[in-house]
Scaffold this motif. Structure first.
Motif, PDB file in Angstrom:
ATOM      1  N   LEU A   1       0.813  -1.214   0.000  1.00 54.62           N
ATOM      2  CA  LEU A   1       0.000   0.000   0.000  1.00 54.62           C
ATOM      3  C   LEU A   1       0.846   1.264   0.000  1.00 54.62           C
ATOM      4  N   VAL A   2       2.066   1.136   0.484  1.00 53.68           N
ATOM      5  CA  VAL A   2       3.008   2.252   0.457  1.00 53.68           C
ATOM      6  C   VAL A   2       4.385   1.667   0.156  1.00 53.68           C
TER       7      VAL A   2
ATOM      8  N   ASP B   1       4.297   9.757   0.405  1.00 49.69           N
ATOM      9  CA  ASP B   1       4.079   8.556   1.219  1.00 49.69           C
ATOM     10  C   ASP B   1       3.243   8.893   2.455  1.00 49.69           C
ATOM     11  N   VAL B   2       3.557   9.999   3.091  1.00 47.91           N
ATOM     12  CA  VAL B   2       2.815  10.413   4.287  1.00 47.91           C
ATOM     13  C   VAL B   2       1.371  10.753   3.918  1.00 47.91           C
ATOM     14  N   GLN B   3       1.168  11.370   2.760  1.00 48.80           N
ATOM     15  CA  GLN B   3      -0.197  11.645   2.304  1.00 48.80           C
ATOM     16  C   GLN B   3      -0.970  10.350   2.116  1.00 48.80           C
ATOM     17  N   ARG B   4      -0.326   9.353   1.515  1.00 48.38           N
ATOM     18  CA  ARG B   4      -0.964   8.045   1.325  1.00 48.38           C
ATOM     19  C   ARG B   4      -1.286   7.409   2.670  1.00 48.38           C
TER      20      ARG B   4
ATOM     21  N   LEU C   1      -7.376   4.135  -2.977  1.00 48.12           N
ATOM     22  CA  LEU C   1      -6.068   4.714  -3.308  1.00 48.12           C
ATOM     23  C   LEU C   1      -5.887   4.820  -4.812  1.00 48.12           C
ATOM     24  N   SER C   2      -6.330   3.790  -5.519  1.00 42.17           N
ATOM     25  CA  SER C   2      -6.243   3.801  -6.970  1.00 42.17           C
ATOM     26  C   SER C   2      -7.044   4.972  -7.537  1.00 42.17           C
ATOM     27  N   LEU C   3      -8.232   5.178  -6.991  1.00 46.21           N
ATOM     28  CA  LEU C   3      -9.064   6.299  -7.443  1.00 46.21           C
ATOM     29  C   LEU C   3      -8.453   7.640  -7.025  1.00 46.21           C
TER      30      LEU C   3
END
Length: 139
Positions: free
Chosen positions: A25-26, A42-45, A66-68
């Motif tokens: 995921l990251v 990365d922090v935003q994710r 996340l994809s969207l």
């Protein structure tokens, strides 16, 4: 930034961040000494994932979200559809919990709650039949 800083900024435990990395995921870069190096992206994710998980989205749903999130050509209808599906799931869980509450209330009302050993709650859990028995009932 290191995992400690990323953890603090995203409000996720370092253990969770490591797990999110393990399942893809990251994907932080690695510095020369092998330490994780998290970017602002990365922090935003991670922050996105923290919020989505707090709203009850599963890991797979988070992947879709996340994809969207990363697709600037996405249709908002796709995001709304995922959210509506989550709402229906939450409503179903609420109904199940309300049914469970009704059964527990019936059991509690049937129990005298005194010093005697007989207890309709225990009897019901053991599958014994009695006037208080609620097994199989929804309320």
């Amino acid at each position: 930034m290191n995992i400690g800083t990323a953890s603090e900024l995203s409000r996720l435990p370092a253990k969770t961040i490591r797990y999110y990395e393990e399942i893809g995921l990251v994907e932080p870069t690695r510095s020369g000494n092998g330490y994780r190096d998290f970017s602002e992206t990365d922090v935003q994710r991670l922050t996105f994932l923290q919020r989505a998980r707090n709203l009850g989205f599963s890991i797979d749903e988070c992947r879709d979200l996340l994809s969207l999130y990363e697709d600037r050509n996405r249709a908002s209808a796709d995001v709304k559809a995922l959210t509506r599906a989550k709402i229906l799931e939450v409503e179903r869980k609420i109904e199940e919990l309300m049914s469970l509450k009704r059964v527990l209330e019936k059991l509690s009302a049937a129990c005298h709650g005194d010093n005697r050993p007989d207890c309709p709650i225990i009897d019901d859990l053991a599958g014994e039949i009695g006037p208080w028995n609620t097994s199989g009932e929804d309320g």
